[in-house]
Scaffold this active site. Structure first.
Site, PDB file in Angstrom:
ATOM      1  N   ALA A   1      30.888  81.876 -53.656  1.00 49.47           N
ATOM      2  CA  ALA A   1      31.347  81.607 -55.038  1.00 49.47           C
ATOM      3  C   ALA A   1      30.240  80.244 -55.450  1.00 49.47           C
ATOM      4  O   ALA A   1      30.285  79.254 -54.588  1.00 49.47           O
ATOM      5  CB  ALA A   1      32.618  81.088 -55.171  1.00 49.47           C
ATOM      6  N   GLU A   2      29.621  80.146 -56.500  1.00 49.38           N
ATOM      7  CA  GLU A   2      28.672  79.433 -56.881  1.00 49.38           C
ATOM      8  C   GLU A   2      29.373  77.846 -57.248  1.00 49.38           C
ATOM      9  O   GLU A   2      28.507  76.843 -57.453  1.00 49.38           O
ATOM     10  CB  GLU A   2      27.876  79.853 -58.244  1.00 49.38           C
ATOM     11  CG  GLU A   2      28.585  79.898 -59.465  1.00 49.38           C
ATOM     12  CD  GLU A   2      28.383  81.056 -60.403  1.00 49.38           C
ATOM     13  OE1 GLU A   2      28.177  80.807 -61.711  1.00 49.38           O
ATOM     14  OE2 GLU A   2      28.089  82.239 -59.883  1.00 49.38           O
TER      15      GLU A   2
END
Length: 220
Positions: free
Chosen positions: A48-49
């Site tokens: 997840a960024e």
């Protein structure tokens, strides 16, 4: 088609694109739901960024920590053994360094050139691009998954009209109606939902496309 069924079909088909050993980033909305359909026995590391590497399944109410561990859609998440939370510089170093095998992103529009926009409708509230621009360039495979139309209007064009997130980066477009591969010659429909006809898909698509000789069902 029922809206929830359409989203489930899209998420399930997108999950089939993700291979054993992949590091995968799932975007907001329908992409996040792909995690529910990972094939059994396939080992996928979710990234997840926001800085989460090794996202696990949705937590039980007792496990949930909504202030600290969430997925791209802001829903409570867990971390698998060996996973980690890292700072933004390290996180984007992974993306820009080519260590993400695939990203699955939603879109407001996509086009026959492999460009898409998913962050801004002019005149409406600015939401921000997030890490999508980096993912499109850094990930080895870029998959757009979205409903084929919005209120009956096409979302797939010969050339996007909205501000772009990235250009010439999309490898595949997956909707509830069909699967398009983006080629040097434009869109090639390789799979179809048998609940629709080719003519119905042409009517719902504002871009020309070719139909594969060996066209398959996307529901098999």
């Amino acid at each position: 088609m029922d809206k929830q069924r359409a989203k489930d079909i899209i998420a399930c088909r997108c999950a089939q694109e993700l291979k054993d050993g992949y590091v995968v980033n799932l975007g907001i909305g329908i992409p996040t739901q792909c995690a529910r359909y990972f094939p059994e026995g396939v080992d996928i590391t979710l990234h997840a960024e926001l800085g989460l590497i090794g996202q696990g399944p949705a937590p039980t109410p007792e496990q949930a920590d909504p202030l600290h561990v969430v997925d791209a859609s802001g829903n409570p998440a867990t971390i698998i053994p060996g996973g980690a939370i890292v700072d933004s510089a390290t996180n984007f170093g992974l993306i820009r360094g080519g260590h993400v095998d695939a990203c699955v992103l939603g879109a407001l529009e996509a086009d026959a050139e492999g460009s898409f926009g998913n962050w801004l409708i002019p005149g409406k509230k600015l939401t921000g691009m997030g890490g999508a621009m980096d993912l499109c360039v850094g990930a080895k495979h870029c998959i757009v998954c979205m409903e084929h139309t919005a209120k009956g209007n096409p979302k797939i064009f010969e050339k996007c009209r909205l501000p772009l997130t990235a250009s010439h980066c999309v490898n595949k477009i997956i909707t509830e109606m069909c699967v398009f591969e983006v080629t040097d010659k434009g869109l090639l429909m390789t799979e179809i939902n048998p609940e629709f006809t080719v003519d119905q898909i042409k009517e719902a698509t504002a871009a020309p496309f070719e139909v594969a000789v060996d066209l398959k069902s996307m529901l098999d």
